[in-house]
Design an enzyme around this catalytic site. Structure first.
Site, PDB file in Angstrom:
ATOM      1  N   TYR A  60      45.026  37.538  44.904  1.00  0.00           N
ATOM      2  CA  TYR A  60      45.799  38.752  45.164  1.00  0.00           C
ATOM      3  C   TYR A  60      46.562  39.085  43.886  1.00  0.00           C
ATOM      4  O   TYR A  60      47.647  38.589  43.630  1.00  0.00           O
ATOM      5  CB  TYR A  60      46.754  38.544  46.341  1.00  0.00           C
ATOM      6  CG  TYR A  60      47.585  39.754  46.683  1.00  0.00           C
ATOM      7  CD1 TYR A  60      47.070  41.043  46.590  1.00  0.00           C
ATOM      8  CD2 TYR A  60      48.912  39.616  47.093  1.00  0.00           C
ATOM      9  CE1 TYR A  60      47.835  42.150  46.901  1.00  0.00           C
ATOM     10  CE2 TYR A  60      49.688  40.712  47.409  1.00  0.00           C
ATOM     11  CZ  TYR A  60      49.140  41.981  47.314  1.00  0.00           C
ATOM     12  OH  TYR A  60      49.904  43.083  47.627  1.00  0.00           O
TER      13      TYR A  60
ATOM     14  N   ASP B 193      41.692  41.109  45.998  1.00  0.00           N
ATOM     15  CA  ASP B 193      42.302  42.393  45.685  1.00  0.00           C
ATOM     16  C   ASP B 193      42.815  42.298  44.253  1.00  0.00           C
ATOM     17  O   ASP B 193      43.856  41.694  44.002  1.00  0.00           O
ATOM     18  CB  ASP B 193      43.426  42.683  46.676  1.00  0.00           C
ATOM     19  CG  ASP B 193      44.206  43.949  46.338  1.00  0.00           C
ATOM     20  OD1 ASP B 193      43.832  44.641  45.374  1.00  0.00           O
ATOM     21  OD2 ASP B 193      45.199  44.224  47.036  1.00  0.00           O
TER      22      ASP B 193
END
Length: 264
Positions: A112, A153
């Site tokens: 992330y 992500d």
């Protein structure tokens, strides 16, 4: 071997969607981001009942990453946290070696990456530093010549065709030249952008903001990526975006992205 990545934007709110996805897609590995809970708050029992082992690196109220795995994990080969900065306490990286009798080992990471906005704050230098740490770690992983999948992500829009309206993102940390150059530097370490290797078309997005009717107007961006080392890329069969999940009731603003690798 099917490997998916999904920023669920709160595991507690999105648990029914996750369980539905596990039943529908039956991935072997799921890399989750933005859990927004500590390790003890993760709904482990429900996910284990669906047939998955769970490894988490949680953080109260924000961040948090996890690996959900059907194939065996190697306990001694689980890494929590990205090397390169001992003072970094943000829960943004978890990695494990996954394999079994019928699955050749693959090292998989759930990532992330920092958003980086506003760009005139310390958040943007932290984003770039994180990307550089990731590049160096990606190089070290590739040197072991075991297939590697860096999934997550990335909060980076690699190219103009990865946004429905590139001009709207020109001054955003996700699309600044330095962010895009850092992403290209990862690829220069020998990694393959799995989605683009399989489908070069425009209009492939993985995120639609909740605001301004972005989803109905398909005003999306592609920021969720699976990067494959050369050994993993040699096993690449397909890559796809599960766009339909954005249309669910109370969805995440991201959708899963999945690659399928040959099992051996």
């Amino acid at each position: 071997m099917r490997i998916s990545t999904w920023n669920v934007n709160s595991i507690k709110q999105r648990l029914p969607h996750l369980l539905g996805f596990l039943d529908e897609a039956k991935p072997d590995v799921v890399c989750l981001q933005e859990l927004k809970c500590q390790d003890e708050g993760f709904p482990r029992a429900e996910v284990e009942a669906a047939g998955y082992a769970v490894e988490t690196l949680g953080q109260k109220a924000y961040n948090g990453v996890a690996l959900l795995v059907r194939a065996p994990l190697v306990p001694s080969e689980i890494r929590r946290g990205l090397p390169g900065d001992e003072e970094d306490v943000q829960a943004r990286y978890i990695e494990a070696l996954i394999g079994g009798e019928d699955v050749a080992p693959v090292r998989v990471a759930s990532i992330y990456l920092p958003n980086g906005n506003p760009v005139d704050s310390p958040k943007y230098p932290y984003k770039l530093a994180f990307l550089e740490r990731l590049r160096l770690h990606a190089r070290a992983l590739a040197e072991a010549e075991i297939p590697v999948v860096l999934a997550g992500d990335y909060n980076v829009i690699p190219e103009p065709e990865d946004a429905a309206d590139p001009e709207a993102w020109r001054s955003d940390a996700l699309f600044l030249p330095a962010s895009r150059a850092a992403f290209r530097a990862l690829l220069a370490e020998g990694y393959t952008d799995a989605i683009r290797a399989c489908d070069p078309r425009d209009g492939l997005y993985t995120f639609w903001d909740y605001q301004a009717g972005c989803w109905p107007r398909n005003q999306g961006i592609r920021i969720d990526h699976l990067l494959l080392s050369p050994q993993a890329a040699d096993r690449l069969i397909s890559a796809s975006v599960q766009k339909h999940l954005r249309g669910l009731d109370k969805p995440s603003d991201h959708v899963p992205v999945t690659v399928e690798l040959a099992r051996t």
